[in-house]
Scaffold this motif. Structure first.
Motif, PDB file in Angstrom:
ATOM      1  N   TYR B  95     -87.696  87.079 -27.163  1.00 54.21           N
ATOM      2  CA  TYR B  95     -86.424  86.937 -26.447  1.00 54.21           C
ATOM      3  C   TYR B  95     -85.246  87.421 -27.293  1.00 54.21           C
ATOM      4  O   TYR B  95     -84.219  87.857 -26.752  1.00 54.21           O
ATOM      5  N   THR B  96     -85.372  87.376 -28.611  1.00 56.84           N
ATOM      6  CA  THR B  96     -84.269  87.869 -29.446  1.00 56.84           C
ATOM      7  C   THR B  96     -84.139  89.378 -29.312  1.00 56.84           C
ATOM      8  O   THR B  96     -83.028  89.909 -29.298  1.00 56.84           O
ATOM      9  N   VAL B  97     -85.265  90.067 -29.212  1.00 57.10           N
ATOM     10  CA  VAL B  97     -85.224  91.524 -29.035  1.00 57.10           C
ATOM     11  C   VAL B  97     -84.589  91.856 -27.691  1.00 57.10           C
ATOM     12  O   VAL B  97     -83.737  92.740 -27.583  1.00 57.10           O
ATOM     13  N   VAL B  98     -84.982  91.114 -26.645  1.00 59.65           N
ATOM     14  CA  VAL B  98     -84.410  91.342 -25.319  1.00 59.65           C
ATOM     15  C   VAL B  98     -82.907  91.072 -25.353  1.00 59.65           C
ATOM     16  O   VAL B  98     -82.106  91.812 -24.778  1.00 59.65           O
ATOM     17  N   SER B  99     -82.520  89.995 -26.048  1.00 57.76           N
ATOM     18  CA  SER B  99     -81.098  89.649 -26.138  1.00 57.76           C
ATOM     19  C   SER B  99     -80.324  90.757 -26.858  1.00 57.76           C
ATOM     20  O   SER B  99     -79.242  91.163 -26.424  1.00 57.76           O
ATOM     21  N   ALA B 100     -80.873  91.249 -27.960  1.00 57.28           N
ATOM     22  CA  ALA B 100     -80.199  92.322 -28.702  1.00 57.28           C
ATOM     23  C   ALA B 100     -80.067  93.564 -27.834  1.00 57.28           C
ATOM     24  O   ALA B 100     -79.018  94.222 -27.830  1.00 57.28           O
ATOM     25  N   CYS B 101     -81.116  93.895 -27.089  1.00 61.04           N
ATOM     26  CA  CYS B 101     -81.065  95.079 -26.214  1.00 61.04           C
ATOM     27  C   CYS B 101     -80.043  94.874 -25.101  1.00 61.04           C
ATOM     28  O   CYS B 101     -79.310  95.802 -24.732  1.00 61.04           O
ATOM     29  N   ALA B 102     -79.962  93.640 -24.568  1.00 64.84           N
ATOM     30  CA  ALA B 102     -78.988  93.362 -23.506  1.00 64.84           C
ATOM     31  C   ALA B 102     -77.559  93.568 -24.021  1.00 64.84           C
ATOM     32  O   ALA B 102     -76.719  94.156 -23.341  1.00 64.84           O
ATOM     33  N   VAL B 103     -77.296  93.097 -25.225  1.00 66.51           N
ATOM     34  CA  VAL B 103     -75.957  93.288 -25.796  1.00 66.51           C
ATOM     35  C   VAL B 103     -75.707  94.765 -26.029  1.00 66.51           C
ATOM     36  O   VAL B 103     -74.626  95.292 -25.726  1.00 66.51           O
ATOM     37  N   ALA B 104     -76.712  95.459 -26.571  1.00 70.88           N
ATOM     38  CA  ALA B 104     -76.545  96.883 -26.881  1.00 70.88           C
ATOM     39  C   ALA B 104     -76.222  97.690 -25.623  1.00 70.88           C
ATOM     40  O   ALA B 104     -75.392  98.597 -25.661  1.00 70.88           O
ATOM     41  N   ASN B 121     -72.034 101.766 -32.418  1.00 70.59           N
ATOM     42  CA  ASN B 121     -73.475 101.990 -32.458  1.00 70.59           C
ATOM     43  C   ASN B 121     -74.179 100.840 -31.737  1.00 70.59           C
ATOM     44  O   ASN B 121     -74.067  99.687 -32.162  1.00 70.59           O
ATOM     45  N   PRO B 122     -74.907 101.114 -30.642  1.00 77.47           N
ATOM     46  CA  PRO B 122     -75.504 100.017 -29.864  1.00 77.47           C
ATOM     47  C   PRO B 122     -76.508  99.194 -30.657  1.00 77.47           C
ATOM     48  O   PRO B 122     -76.524  97.965 -30.562  1.00 77.47           O
ATOM     49  N   ALA B 123     -77.340  99.871 -31.462  1.00 82.13           N
ATOM     50  CA  ALA B 123     -78.359  99.135 -32.216  1.00 82.13           C
ATOM     51  C   ALA B 123     -77.705  98.221 -33.244  1.00 82.13           C
ATOM     52  O   ALA B 123     -78.146  97.083 -33.447  1.00 82.13           O
ATOM     53  N   ALA B 124     -76.623  98.698 -33.883  1.00 83.58           N
ATOM     54  CA  ALA B 124     -75.942  97.879 -34.891  1.00 83.58           C
ATOM     55  C   ALA B 124     -75.334  96.639 -34.251  1.00 83.58           C
ATOM     56  O   ALA B 124     -75.450  95.528 -34.781  1.00 83.58           O
ATOM     57  N   VAL B 125     -74.704  96.803 -33.101  1.00 81.17           N
ATOM     58  CA  VAL B 125     -74.085  95.655 -32.428  1.00 81.17           C
ATOM     59  C   VAL B 125     -75.160  94.696 -31.929  1.00 81.17           C
ATOM     60  O   VAL B 125     -75.035  93.476 -32.057  1.00 81.17           O
ATOM     61  N   GLY B 126     -76.229  95.248 -31.367  1.00 75.48           N
ATOM     62  CA  GLY B 126     -77.317  94.387 -30.882  1.00 75.48           C
ATOM     63  C   GLY B 126     -77.918  93.573 -32.008  1.00 75.48           C
ATOM     64  O   GLY B 126     -78.119  92.358 -31.875  1.00 75.48           O
ATOM     65  N   ALA B 128     -76.471  92.848 -34.938  1.00 79.02           N
ATOM     66  CA  ALA B 128     -75.467  91.918 -35.467  1.00 79.02           C
ATOM     67  C   ALA B 128     -75.344  90.687 -34.574  1.00 79.02           C
ATOM     68  O   ALA B 128     -75.198  89.563 -35.066  1.00 79.02           O
ATOM     69  N   SER B 129     -75.439  90.886 -33.251  1.00 78.21           N
ATOM     70  CA  SER B 129     -75.289  89.742 -32.335  1.00 78.21           C
ATOM     71  C   SER B 129     -76.433  88.739 -32.525  1.00 78.21           C
ATOM     72  O   SER B 129     -76.209  87.528 -32.537  1.00 78.21           O
ATOM     73  N   VAL B 130     -77.679  89.230 -32.704  1.00 76.08           N
ATOM     74  CA  VAL B 130     -78.775  88.263 -32.880  1.00 76.08           C
ATOM     75  C   VAL B 130     -78.768  87.677 -34.283  1.00 76.08           C
ATOM     76  O   VAL B 130     -79.162  86.526 -34.489  1.00 76.08           O
ATOM     77  N   ALA B 131     -78.297  88.455 -35.259  1.00 74.47           N
ATOM     78  CA  ALA B 131     -78.239  87.937 -36.629  1.00 74.47           C
ATOM     79  C   ALA B 131     -77.237  86.783 -36.728  1.00 74.47           C
ATOM     80  O   ALA B 131     -77.463  85.813 -37.452  1.00 74.47           O
TER      81      ALA B 131
END
Lengths: 206, 386, 197
Positions: B95-104, B121-126, B128-131
């Motif tokens: 679910y953390t991966v899905v959450s990061a992708c949703a934010v990205a 950068n979408p991957a960086a924001v995604g 950072a949000s889960v971190a």
């Protein structure tokens, strides 16, 4: 009555002070992290906005333009005391747990600028009505945002646990900005739908 | 008969490379990294990648659907979906991966206009949000050479990464060779330095990325790590520890080089790389998280257009026909002549200056969206409805 | 020397790590106003630094007395608003009497420049953290400079947004808020934890 209702709905939705006019954003983004904070902020907003706008509509217009701001700020500051007591009557801690944000409402754009630019030019009834409607718009936004953030970050509402926390970071300031942005976008979308349906009905009747 | 004219934005030069070919090269470059992750952590690493790809692709299609736009058949959601899991530990919940992708996708790409319009950068924001949301899940890593269970709770031993030890000022428990080969715990795709560097070189050779960005980032960053070590070791050891931890090399080749958010000119890329080295260094040394690369990259994305603007100004000056001194002299002469002219002072008008606070509605819609609440028109509307 | 280092460290902390806009979200109305009027950024940052330094100096001894009161959450902000009113009135009179040309230019906006969330927030945050005088002044100046920095960064970004194909429903306030949120996310990576309010 219908016109007043339409105007009130306008202040709440289509001229929402937060989502459309972009006022008092910081208080909600950083301070409105749960329903209790939303209540404290809304009560404080009511106790500040309505009296200051009434003051502006009655006495404020007679004060020279350079000094009216001082009086509005002092009246807002004085109204923090009744707001504090009312909040304390709900719960002993909701005013304190909201931090500096309720107190900062005393010098926010609505009491300081709105009063001098708009309320001074209105009559008492209109200023009172405008103050109440703006407060309703603010309170609704604060309630929705606070509830969403509390539910996501701790799985509770008004301190009562409902489920596990789904997204603990929802109470951080950056999520406040992002959620407000999405709420404003949803409001724009609703306005667009209403405008298009209004145009459609006008075309059909024509 | 109407002639059909094709309208297209600049540049008008055709070349064999396109967005799809560039993205295909990046996907090929990421595959060996996923292979190594599979080698160290088992099939779960591949499933995480698959979850990332499916999440980003589906969410990207949903975004296009909500915005009533035709979905663009590029591979950028797949790249984002592949990069995000590589920054996370192999036993991270799905679910953390899905959450990061949703934010990205929904926060970084869709509101800004989709591919090519994102400012961050979408991957960086995604990541950072889960971190920030789940640091207890993101910043502890399973040991290598043990397969992590694909479903259910992981039973593999957990360890802190060398980046965590460095953030505390301690020498990591793992030697430099372990970190080079990827046997030290860390983000799934960022530990096997040799493979990451090889894939990075592949991208440079295929011209999917420009060599200036990673080199202009890694060289100054290395110098800073050697001059200001966080731990009591030799400068070369400090350099190796700092460079091989915290996804620095992976980020230099795969994230800093994102074509939309990085500067367009070579000189701009050079300035951006050097600035990114300083900012990443400061974030790693003083920041709140052991992996400050993502946050530093988000901040650097803001300055990319500034570097391009500086670059354009510098190039304009260089290309200008008159020399700088001649133009300065002409400017000074013009100002002197203006001063010597007799000045006719106009009558002062006191203008009402705008105050902040009650702005006009800041939105600029194509068509007016306001609902008319005035009383005058209400009767007309009622009449129209009847 | 130690006082200077203390002042400098608090100033840099408030300027970068605990930026008034990105970590505390104070002064957003003035932020959006100044992004449309970039020539006033320097002037406003100077006014904010001056007002908060003077008000901080006046309010510091009073704050020590009022903190112990059970209603300090209300009394301290009211005290600072009264101090801002005093500072504003004196500034108004002095400008009008001795610098009439400057007064014509900035007099109309002076009220809103003094009475706003950024100014009061710059006084309340060190007060609630119980910082000493040197730290309070350093923090206040750092917050003011941090406000100016935030305006420049956000202003540049909002200009850049005009070139993006922003969907219709996100244009204006929504995309500005999302942009501000993403910048705030970047700064949070530097802080690493929720700041106390």
């Amino acid at each position: 009555m219908k016109a007043e209702l339409k105007e009130c709905l306008g202040y709440i939705f289509f001229k929402n002070p937060v989502l459309v006019l972009g006022l008092v954003l910081g208080h909600l983004a950083a301070g409105d992290i749960n329903l209790q904070n939303a209540a404290a902020l809304s009560v404080t907003f009511l106790f500040i906005t309505v009296p200051v706008m009434l003051f502006a509509a009655t006495v404020g217009k007679k004060i020279p333009s350079g000094f009216n701001v001082v009086f509005y700020a002092l009246v807002s500051a004085a109204m923090l005391f009744p707001a504090y007591y009312i909040c304390k009557s709900f719960s002993a801690t909701i005013f304190d747990s909201a931090g500096i944000y309720p107190a900062l409402l005393a010098v926010s754009t609505v009491p300081i600028v709105y009063s001098s630019k708009i309320a001074e030019k209105q009559g008492v009834a209109k200023a009172l009505f405008g103050g109440v409607c703006i407060t309703l718009g603010f309170a609704l936004t604060a309630a929705v945002l606070g509830a969403a953030r509390e539910f996501l970050s701790s799985g509770s509402l008004w301190g009562f646990k409902i489920t596990e926390a789904a997204y603990p970071a929802a109470n951080l300031p950056f999520w406040g900005f992002i959620l407000l942005g999405f709420m404003a976008a949803i409001l724009n979308w609703v306005k667009d739908i209403i405008r298009k349906s209004g145009e459609k009905s006008e075309e059909e009747s024509a | 008969m109407k002639e059909k004219l094709m309208f297209q934005n600049a540049p008008h030069v055709r070349q064999s490379e396109s967005v799809v070919t560039m993205m295909t090269d990046v996907i090929f470059a990421l595959l060996p990294i996923y292979f190594m992750a599979f080698f160290y952590h088992g099939a779960r690493s591949l499933v995480l990648g698959l979850v990332g790809i499916i999440s980003c692709s589906v969410l990207s299609l949903l975004g296009s659907f909500f915005l009533r736009e035709k979905p663009v058949p590029d591979l950028t959601p797949i790249i984002t979906g592949l990069i995000i899991p590589l920054l996370l530990p192999a036993d991270i919940p799905y679910y953390t991966v899905v959450s990061a992708c949703a934010v990205a996708i929904f926060v970084v790409k869709v509101p800004f206009g989709g591919t090519g319009s994102n400012l961050f950068n979408p991957a960086a924001v995604g990541f950072a949000s889960v971190a920030i949301c789940w640091p207890e899940l993101v910043f502890r890593y399973p040991v290598t050479m043990q397969a992590v269970e694909v479903f259910g709770k992981s039973t593999v031993k957990i360890a802190q990464s060398p980046a965590y030890s460095l953030s505390l000022g301690a020498v990591p428990d793992y030697n430099i060779l372990d970190m080079l080969l990827g046997t030290a715990p860390g983000p799934m795709g960022a530990t096997n330095i040799l493979v990451v560097v090889a894939c990075g070189i592949f991208l440079i050779v295929k011209k999917a990325v420009n060599w200036i960005t990673p080199v202009s980032f890694l060289l100054p960053y290395s110098a800073l790590c050697m001059i200001f070590p966080r731990i009591s070791v030799s400068p070369l050891e400090s350099l190796c520890y700092e460079l091989f931890s915290g996804a620095i090399i992976f980020g230099a080749f795969f994230m800093l080089t994102e074509p939309v958010t990085s500067p367009k000119r070579d000189f701009g890329k050079l300035m951006a790389g050097i600035s990114a080295a300083v900012v990443v260094f400061l974030f790693r040394y003083y920041g709140g998280f052991e992996m400050g690369f993502a946050s530093a990259l988000i901040l650097m994305n803001v300055f990319s257009p500034i570097f391009d603007a500086i670059c354009e100004s510098v190039l304009h000056v260089i290309r200008h026909k008159e020399s700088i001194s001649d133009s300065l002299k002409a400017e000074m002469k013009r100002k002197k002549e203006e001063k010597e002219k007799p000045v006719v002072r106009p009558v002062k008008k006191v203008e009402e200056t705008e105050a902040p606070g009650i702005p006009e509605e800041t939105e600029v819609p194509e068509e007016p969206v306001e609902i008319d609440l005035s009383e005058e028109k209400e009767e007309e509307k009622e009449a129209a409805q009847l | 020397m130690s006082y200077f280092l203390q002042f400098l460290s608090m100033m840099l902390t408030a300027l970068f790590i605990e930026n008034i806009i990105f970590t505390r979200a104070l002064g957003t109305s003035w932020l959006f106003y100044l992004t449309k009027h970039p020539k006033e950024i320097f002037k406003y940052t100077l006014v904010l630094s001056g007002i908060t330094t003077v008000s901080g100096l006046i309010g510091y001894p009073l704050r020590g007395v009022l903190h112990s009161h059970e209603m300090s959450h209300v009394i301290v902000p009211v005290m600072y608003i009264a101090v801002l009113a005093l500072v504003y009135s004196v500034t108004y009179f002095l400008l009008k009497k001795f610098l009439p040309e400057k007064f014509e230019k900035i007099g109309q906006n002076l009220g809103t420049a003094v009475f706003n969330c950024a100014a009061l927030g710059t006084l309340l945050v060190p007060a609630s953290a119980r910082l000493d005088l040197i730290s309070t002044i350093g923090y206040g100046i750092g917050m003011s400079l941090g406000f100016g920095l935030a305006v420049i960064i956000v202003g540049y970004g909002l200009t850049r947004l005009e070139y993006c194909r922003v969907p219709k429903i996100f244009r204006g306030v929504p995309i500005a808020l999302i942009y501000l949120g993403l910048l705030s996310l970047a700064f949070y990576g530097l802080v690493g934890h929720q700041l106390p309010t």
